[in-house]
Design a protein around this motif. Structure first.
Motif, PDB file in Angstrom:
ATOM      1  N   ALA A 187      43.329  41.007  40.501  1.00  0.00           N
ATOM      2  CA  ALA A 187      42.411  41.982  39.884  1.00  0.00           C
ATOM      3  C   ALA A 187      42.965  43.400  40.028  1.00  0.00           C
ATOM      4  O   ALA A 187      42.803  44.243  39.145  1.00  0.00           O
ATOM      5  CB  ALA A 187      41.030  41.876  40.528  1.00  0.00           C
ATOM      6  N   LYS A 188      43.626  43.646  41.147  1.00  0.00           N
ATOM      7  CA  LYS A 188      44.172  44.986  41.397  1.00  0.00           C
ATOM      8  C   LYS A 188      45.150  45.398  40.296  1.00  0.00           C
ATOM      9  O   LYS A 188      45.245  46.576  39.926  1.00  0.00           O
ATOM     10  CB  LYS A 188      44.869  44.987  42.759  1.00  0.00           C
ATOM     11  CG  LYS A 188      45.187  46.347  43.277  1.00  0.00           C
ATOM     12  CD  LYS A 188      45.208  46.383  44.779  1.00  0.00           C
ATOM     13  CE  LYS A 188      45.208  47.823  45.200  1.00  0.00           C
ATOM     14  NZ  LYS A 188      46.334  48.282  45.855  1.00  0.00           N
TER      15      LYS A 188
ATOM     16  N   LEU B 159      30.209  41.443  40.061  1.00  0.00           N
ATOM     17  CA  LEU B 159      29.989  40.535  41.188  1.00  0.00           C
ATOM     18  C   LEU B 159      30.710  39.205  40.936  1.00  0.00           C
ATOM     19  O   LEU B 159      30.376  38.487  40.010  1.00  0.00           O
ATOM     20  CB  LEU B 159      28.479  40.308  41.309  1.00  0.00           C
ATOM     21  CG  LEU B 159      27.943  39.731  42.594  1.00  0.00           C
ATOM     22  CD1 LEU B 159      28.216  40.647  43.767  1.00  0.00           C
ATOM     23  CD2 LEU B 159      26.439  39.496  42.462  1.00  0.00           C
ATOM     24  N   GLY B 160      31.686  38.904  41.785  1.00  0.00           N
ATOM     25  CA  GLY B 160      32.527  37.732  41.537  1.00  0.00           C
ATOM     26  C   GLY B 160      33.492  38.079  40.420  1.00  0.00           C
ATOM     27  O   GLY B 160      33.612  37.375  39.421  1.00  0.00           O
ATOM     28  N   CYS B 161      34.203  39.193  40.611  1.00  0.00           N
ATOM     29  CA  CYS B 161      35.010  39.783  39.518  1.00  0.00           C
ATOM     30  C   CYS B 161      36.238  38.941  39.174  1.00  0.00           C
ATOM     31  O   CYS B 161      36.846  39.140  38.134  1.00  0.00           O
ATOM     32  CB  CYS B 161      35.438  41.200  39.884  1.00  0.00           C
ATOM     33  SG  CYS B 161      36.555  41.276  41.306  1.00  0.00           S
ATOM     34  N   GLY B 162      36.610  37.998  40.071  1.00  0.00           N
ATOM     35  CA  GLY B 162      37.782  37.181  39.793  1.00  0.00           C
ATOM     36  C   GLY B 162      39.029  38.035  39.634  1.00  0.00           C
ATOM     37  O   GLY B 162      39.277  38.957  40.418  1.00  0.00           O
ATOM     38  N   THR B 163      39.796  37.764  38.582  1.00  0.00           N
ATOM     39  CA  THR B 163      41.047  38.491  38.357  1.00  0.00           C
ATOM     40  C   THR B 163      40.848  39.792  37.581  1.00  0.00           C
ATOM     41  O   THR B 163      41.815  40.401  37.130  1.00  0.00           O
ATOM     42  CB  THR B 163      42.051  37.604  37.592  1.00  0.00           C
ATOM     43  OG1 THR B 163      41.444  37.240  36.346  1.00  0.00           O
ATOM     44  CG2 THR B 163      42.405  36.344  38.374  1.00  0.00           C
ATOM     45  N   GLY B 164      39.593  40.183  37.385  1.00  0.00           N
ATOM     46  CA  GLY B 164      39.337  41.504  36.803  1.00  0.00           C
ATOM     47  C   GLY B 164      39.436  41.562  35.289  1.00  0.00           C
ATOM     48  O   GLY B 164      39.631  42.641  34.716  1.00  0.00           O
ATOM     49  N   MET B 165      39.225  40.435  34.631  1.00  0.00           N
ATOM     50  CA  MET B 165      39.356  40.434  33.162  1.00  0.00           C
ATOM     51  C   MET B 165      38.316  41.312  32.474  1.00  0.00           C
ATOM     52  O   MET B 165      38.489  41.700  31.322  1.00  0.00           O
ATOM     53  CB  MET B 165      39.273  38.999  32.628  1.00  0.00           C
ATOM     54  CG  MET B 165      40.507  38.190  32.961  1.00  0.00           C
ATOM     55  SD  MET B 165      40.684  36.715  31.963  1.00  0.00           S
ATOM     56  CE  MET B 165      39.414  35.680  32.636  1.00  0.00           C
TER      57      MET B 165
ATOM     58  N   ILE C 170      33.738  42.909  43.300  1.00  0.00           N
ATOM     59  CA  ILE C 170      33.550  42.177  44.565  1.00  0.00           C
ATOM     60  C   ILE C 170      34.002  40.744  44.355  1.00  0.00           C
ATOM     61  O   ILE C 170      33.658  40.133  43.337  1.00  0.00           O
ATOM     62  CB  ILE C 170      32.028  42.142  44.906  1.00  0.00           C
ATOM     63  CG1 ILE C 170      31.551  43.477  45.423  1.00  0.00           C
ATOM     64  CG2 ILE C 170      31.695  41.031  45.873  1.00  0.00           C
ATOM     65  CD1 ILE C 170      31.826  43.661  46.882  1.00  0.00           C
ATOM     66  N   ASP C 171      34.724  40.208  45.291  1.00  0.00           N
ATOM     67  CA  ASP C 171      35.040  38.780  45.223  1.00  0.00           C
ATOM     68  C   ASP C 171      35.294  38.239  46.624  1.00  0.00           C
ATOM     69  O   ASP C 171      35.700  38.977  47.521  1.00  0.00           O
ATOM     70  CB  ASP C 171      36.274  38.534  44.331  1.00  0.00           C
ATOM     71  CG  ASP C 171      36.257  37.149  43.720  1.00  0.00           C
ATOM     72  OD1 ASP C 171      35.825  36.997  42.561  1.00  0.00           O
ATOM     73  OD2 ASP C 171      36.640  36.184  44.416  1.00  0.00           O
TER      74      ASP C 171
END
Ligand SMILES: C[S@@+](CC[C@H](N)C(=O)[O-])C[C@H]1O[C@@H](n2cnc3c(N)ncnc32)[C@H](O)[C@@H]1O
Length: 180
Positions: free
Chosen positions: A78-79, A47-53, A68-69
């Motif tokens: 993030a993709k 939740l609030g994944c940002g850039t997916g780190m 989700i962001d």
């Protein structure tokens, strides 16, 4: 006071390209909490994944990850870190596009300081968690205390297992279980 959501989204959109460079080291230290507390499971929500780190670690623990962001630009980056078992959705943490009890765990790292009413967000987290599901949540210390995280979790009918100030870190954390 948090910023209005359209303004918040605009700011994250504008700063997304510098995010990893500025925050990678800081955020990755916090992910030890997830590494130490998240069991192997089927479906996890970031939740609030940002850039997916966090995706790599979550993918090692879960069969399916949803990030989700609010920010389209954060999601675009993030993709690049997502594998075939990670799905991305642009949505608001306070109004999630999922039916009740969709996830085995919800992880939210350094997102809660952004929302207008964390009590609402915690209730939404509790709603999408299955019974027995786990929530791992952090927020910035200068915005929230460990006691507040625990109270919001309790108010959402989650059972806090632990709430604490992370040593030498900018965040407070709470781990809670959905018992009913
Ligand atoms: C400080 S960043 C943390 C990102 C990521 N969790 C990490 O560990 O790097 C906060 C993120 O939360 C997102 N965010 C803020 N408010 C949100 C909301 N209401 N719903 C969904 N995402 C939100 C922002 O767009 C941003 O990507």
């Amino acid at each position: 006071m948090s910023l209005p959501k359209p303004e918040l989204r605009r700011r994250y959109d504008l700063t997304a390209s510098a995010y990893d460079r500025r925050y990678e080291e800081i955020q990755k230290k916090k992910y030890n909490i997830v590494a130490e507390n998240l069991p192997r499971l089927r479906r996890v929500l970031d939740l609030g994944c940002g850039t997916g780190m966090l995706f790599r670690l979550l993918s090692e623990r879960a069969d399916f990850v949803v990030g989700i962001d609010l920010s389209r630009e954060m999601l675009r980056l993030a993709k690049l870190k997502a594998n075939e078992r990670v799905a991305l959705v642009q949505a608001d943490a306070d109004s999630l596009p999922f039916v009740d009890e969709s996830f085995d765990a919800v992880v939210s790292m350094t997102m809660l300081q952004n929302v207008p009413d964390p009590a609402v967000t915690l209730k939404e987290i509790a709603r999408v968690l299955r019974k027995g599901g786990l929530a791992i949540i952090t927020s910035l210390k200068h915005r929230h205390s460990a006691d507040q995280l625990m109270n919001w979790a309790t108010g959402a009918s989650l059972k806090p297992l632990k709430a604490w100030e992370i040593t030498d870190d900018e965040d407070v954390a709470c781990i809670a279980l959905k018992v009913r």
